[in-house]
Design a protein around this motif. Structure first.
Motif, PDB file in Angstrom:
ATOM      1  N   MET A  81       0.860  -1.197   0.039  1.00 13.51           N
ATOM      2  CA  MET A  81       0.012  -0.004   0.111  1.00 13.51           C
ATOM      3  C   MET A  81       0.756   1.059  -0.099  1.00 13.51           C
ATOM      4  O   MET A  81       1.985   1.208   0.506  1.00 13.51           O
ATOM      5  CB  MET A  81      -1.182   0.166   1.268  1.00 13.51           C
ATOM      6  CG  MET A  81      -0.367   0.129   2.347  1.00 13.51           C
ATOM      7  SD  MET A  81      -1.357  -0.113   3.949  1.00 13.51           S
ATOM      8  CE  MET A  81      -1.656   1.508   4.306  1.00 13.51           C
ATOM      9  N   LEU A  82       0.542   2.376  -0.602  1.00 15.99           N
ATOM     10  CA  LEU A  82       1.332   3.524  -0.667  1.00 15.99           C
ATOM     11  C   LEU A  82       0.306   4.764  -1.150  1.00 15.99           C
ATOM     12  O   LEU A  82      -0.700   4.732  -1.771  1.00 15.99           O
ATOM     13  CB  LEU A  82       2.163   3.474  -1.866  1.00 15.99           C
ATOM     14  CG  LEU A  82       3.036   4.441  -2.120  1.00 15.99           C
ATOM     15  CD1 LEU A  82       4.152   4.635  -1.011  1.00 15.99           C
ATOM     16  CD2 LEU A  82       4.024   4.334  -3.561  1.00 15.99           C
ATOM     17  N   VAL A  83       0.610   5.818  -0.484  1.00 19.47           N
ATOM     18  CA  VAL A  83      -0.262   7.018  -0.920  1.00 19.47           C
ATOM     19  C   VAL A  83       0.485   7.553  -2.262  1.00 19.47           C
ATOM     20  O   VAL A  83       1.794   7.872  -2.054  1.00 19.47           O
ATOM     21  CB  VAL A  83       0.013   8.104   0.096  1.00 19.47           C
ATOM     22  CG1 VAL A  83      -0.429   9.410  -0.406  1.00 19.47           C
ATOM     23  CG2 VAL A  83      -0.634   7.681   1.398  1.00 19.47           C
ATOM     24  N   ALA A  84      -0.085   7.540  -3.350  1.00 15.73           N
ATOM     25  CA  ALA A  84       0.196   8.219  -4.393  1.00 15.73           C
ATOM     26  C   ALA A  84       0.185   9.448  -4.768  1.00 15.73           C
ATOM     27  O   ALA A  84       0.981  10.159  -5.540  1.00 15.73           O
ATOM     28  CB  ALA A  84      -0.308   7.206  -5.747  1.00 15.73           C
ATOM     29  N   ASN A  85      -0.853  10.174  -4.167  1.00 17.23           N
ATOM     30  CA  ASN A  85      -1.132  11.419  -4.331  1.00 17.23           C
ATOM     31  C   ASN A  85      -2.071  11.973  -2.809  1.00 17.23           C
ATOM     32  O   ASN A  85      -2.632  11.272  -2.320  1.00 17.23           O
ATOM     33  CB  ASN A  85      -2.003  11.692  -5.532  1.00 17.23           C
ATOM     34  CG  ASN A  85      -1.679  12.910  -6.196  1.00 17.23           C
ATOM     35  OD1 ASN A  85      -1.742  13.978  -5.283  1.00 17.23           O
ATOM     36  ND2 ASN A  85      -2.256  12.998  -7.522  1.00 17.23           N
ATOM     37  N   ASN A  86      -1.733  13.235  -3.043  1.00 17.40           N
ATOM     38  CA  ASN A  86      -2.792  13.941  -1.825  1.00 17.40           C
ATOM     39  C   ASN A  86      -3.013  15.286  -2.130  1.00 17.40           C
ATOM     40  O   ASN A  86      -2.406  15.874  -2.591  1.00 17.40           O
ATOM     41  CB  ASN A  86      -2.291  13.724  -0.263  1.00 17.40           C
ATOM     42  CG  ASN A  86      -1.250  14.617   0.026  1.00 17.40           C
ATOM     43  OD1 ASN A  86      -0.307  14.601  -0.586  1.00 17.40           O
ATOM     44  ND2 ASN A  86      -1.395  15.429   1.221  1.00 17.40           N
ATOM     45  N   LYS A  87      -4.287  16.015  -1.634  1.00 17.97           N
ATOM     46  CA  LYS A  87      -4.417  17.168  -1.635  1.00 17.97           C
ATOM     47  C   LYS A  87      -5.310  17.469  -0.439  1.00 17.97           C
ATOM     48  O   LYS A  87      -5.706  16.527   0.319  1.00 17.97           O
ATOM     49  CB  LYS A  87      -5.357  17.488  -2.904  1.00 17.97           C
ATOM     50  CG  LYS A  87      -6.551  16.802  -3.112  1.00 17.97           C
ATOM     51  CD  LYS A  87      -7.316  17.081  -4.221  1.00 17.97           C
ATOM     52  CE  LYS A  87      -8.214  16.070  -4.512  1.00 17.97           C
ATOM     53  NZ  LYS A  87      -9.098  16.314  -5.747  1.00 17.97           N
ATOM     54  N   ALA A  88      -4.974  19.017   0.092  1.00 18.88           N
ATOM     55  CA  ALA A  88      -5.515  19.391   1.298  1.00 18.88           C
ATOM     56  C   ALA A  88      -6.082  20.837   1.186  1.00 18.88           C
ATOM     57  O   ALA A  88      -5.811  21.591   0.214  1.00 18.88           O
ATOM     58  CB  ALA A  88      -4.491  19.277   2.239  1.00 18.88           C
ATOM     59  N   ASP A 142      -7.440  14.847   1.347  1.00 20.11           N
ATOM     60  CA  ASP A 142      -7.753  13.698   0.168  1.00 20.11           C
ATOM     61  C   ASP A 142      -6.666  12.831  -0.207  1.00 20.11           C
ATOM     62  O   ASP A 142      -5.613  13.419  -0.414  1.00 20.11           O
ATOM     63  CB  ASP A 142      -8.437  14.459  -1.134  1.00 20.11           C
ATOM     64  CG  ASP A 142      -9.835  14.627  -0.876  1.00 20.11           C
ATOM     65  OD1 ASP A 142     -10.649  13.948  -0.519  1.00 20.11           O
ATOM     66  OD2 ASP A 142      -9.731  15.929  -0.800  1.00 20.11           O
ATOM     67  N   PHE A 143      -6.706  11.459   0.080  1.00 16.86           N
ATOM     68  CA  PHE A 143      -5.477  10.768  -0.153  1.00 16.86           C
ATOM     69  C   PHE A 143      -5.917   9.887  -1.382  1.00 16.86           C
ATOM     70  O   PHE A 143      -6.721   8.974  -1.076  1.00 16.86           O
ATOM     71  CB  PHE A 143      -4.849   9.932   0.996  1.00 16.86           C
ATOM     72  CG  PHE A 143      -4.722  10.919   2.084  1.00 16.86           C
ATOM     73  CD1 PHE A 143      -3.416  11.402   2.150  1.00 16.86           C
ATOM     74  CD2 PHE A 143      -5.456  11.157   3.157  1.00 16.86           C
ATOM     75  CE1 PHE A 143      -2.696  12.180   3.271  1.00 16.86           C
ATOM     76  CE2 PHE A 143      -5.038  11.993   4.203  1.00 16.86           C
ATOM     77  CZ  PHE A 143      -3.715  12.647   4.244  1.00 16.86           C
ATOM     78  N   GLN A 144      -4.903   9.592  -2.388  1.00 18.12           N
ATOM     79  CA  GLN A 144      -5.146   8.456  -3.198  1.00 18.12           C
ATOM     80  C   GLN A 144      -4.195   7.326  -2.961  1.00 18.12           C
ATOM     81  O   GLN A 144      -2.854   7.378  -3.080  1.00 18.12           O
ATOM     82  CB  GLN A 144      -4.627   9.029  -4.787  1.00 18.12           C
ATOM     83  CG  GLN A 144      -4.793   8.157  -5.755  1.00 18.12           C
ATOM     84  CD  GLN A 144      -4.429   8.374  -7.103  1.00 18.12           C
ATOM     85  OE1 GLN A 144      -3.496   8.939  -7.256  1.00 18.12           O
ATOM     86  NE2 GLN A 144      -5.307   8.186  -8.229  1.00 18.12           N
ATOM     87  N   TRP A 145      -4.666   6.252  -2.552  1.00 20.96           N
ATOM     88  CA  TRP A 145      -4.146   5.166  -2.033  1.00 20.96           C
ATOM     89  C   TRP A 145      -3.862   4.199  -3.296  1.00 20.96           C
ATOM     90  O   TRP A 145      -4.968   4.090  -4.145  1.00 20.96           O
ATOM     91  CB  TRP A 145      -4.782   4.399  -1.079  1.00 20.96           C
ATOM     92  CG  TRP A 145      -4.618   5.046   0.117  1.00 20.96           C
ATOM     93  CD1 TRP A 145      -5.596   5.995   0.837  1.00 20.96           C
ATOM     94  CD2 TRP A 145      -3.597   4.715   1.279  1.00 20.96           C
ATOM     95  NE1 TRP A 145      -5.243   6.333   2.065  1.00 20.96           N
ATOM     96  CE2 TRP A 145      -4.019   5.758   2.305  1.00 20.96           C
ATOM     97  CE3 TRP A 145      -2.599   4.158   1.308  1.00 20.96           C
ATOM     98  CZ2 TRP A 145      -3.054   5.819   3.424  1.00 20.96           C
ATOM     99  CZ3 TRP A 145      -1.704   4.323   2.338  1.00 20.96           C
ATOM    100  CH2 TRP A 145      -1.954   4.959   3.377  1.00 20.96           C
ATOM    101  N   THR A 146      -2.883   3.423  -3.268  1.00 20.29           N
ATOM    102  CA  THR A 146      -2.590   2.414  -3.915  1.00 20.29           C
ATOM    103  C   THR A 146      -2.328   1.227  -3.452  1.00 20.29           C
ATOM    104  O   THR A 146      -1.690   1.221  -2.379  1.00 20.29           O
ATOM    105  CB  THR A 146      -1.567   2.649  -5.155  1.00 20.29           C
ATOM    106  OG1 THR A 146      -0.220   2.574  -4.612  1.00 20.29           O
ATOM    107  CG2 THR A 146      -1.568   3.918  -6.036  1.00 20.29           C
ATOM    108  N   VAL A 147      -3.081  -0.064  -3.965  1.00 22.01           N
ATOM    109  CA  VAL A 147      -2.661  -1.256  -3.471  1.00 22.01           C
ATOM    110  C   VAL A 147      -2.396  -2.310  -4.661  1.00 22.01           C
ATOM    111  O   VAL A 147      -2.789  -2.165  -5.759  1.00 22.01           O
ATOM    112  CB  VAL A 147      -3.984  -1.514  -2.685  1.00 22.01           C
ATOM    113  CG1 VAL A 147      -4.241  -1.012  -1.198  1.00 22.01           C
ATOM    114  CG2 VAL A 147      -5.314  -1.919  -3.582  1.00 22.01           C
TER     115      VAL A 147
END
Length: 153
Positions: A81-88, A142-147
């Motif tokens: 699992m990894l956070v690929a992108n985020n915005k706040a 907002d977090f874009q997770w990848t699995v």
């Protein structure tokens, strides 16, 4: 569900010590919702007498990632699992106790099932909203997770 806030808070102490020192804690977790808190203190403040944005980010990310970790464990598969992108966005000074809530746990199961079935990575967005004691939103992350299921090898 085998995970408890106490077990996760112990995990934070040993695996995320900066979050622990800044006061980030999980208050509740289920397959659909996770709630974290952090209180504005000297150790996590910015020069403007409010909570540093990165501390808010740690608490917000944990409210999403804790559910990802738990659902991966429940799947019985080895999945990265990894956070690929985020915005706040920040709408009010964060002072006092801030509570972050994520209600997007339902998005995780489908992504895990797809990566197991296809072997391909899957992405999904999760949102965590931080509110102060008056219930006013101070920040939204907002977090874009990848699995991705790990190859057997």
């Amino acid at each position: 569900m085998s995970v408890t806030p106490r077990k996760f808070n112990t995990f934070i102490l040993f695996k995320l010590p900066s979050a622990w020192l800044c006061g980030v804690r999980i208050k509740s977790i289920s397959s659909k919702t996770a709630i974290t808190t952090v209180t504005h203190r000297w150790i996590n403040q910015n020069p403007f007498n409010s909570m540093f944005w990165a501390v808010q980010g740690m608490a917000a990310e944990l409210s999403t990632g804790a559910m990802v970790i738990d659902q991966i464990k429940e799947s019985g598969y080895k999945i990265s699992m990894l956070v690929a992108n985020n915005k706040a966005s920040f709408t009010k000074k964060a002072t006092g106790k801030i509570t972050f809530a994520c209600n997007d746990g339902h998005k995780i199961e489908e992504a895990i099932q797809k990566t197991i079935a296809t072997g391909e990575g899957q992405t999904f967005w999760m949102q965590s909203v931080g509110t102060n004691k008056e219930g006013i939103a101070v920040s939204t992350f907002d977090f874009q997770w990848t699995v991705k299921v790990k190859s057997k090898g």
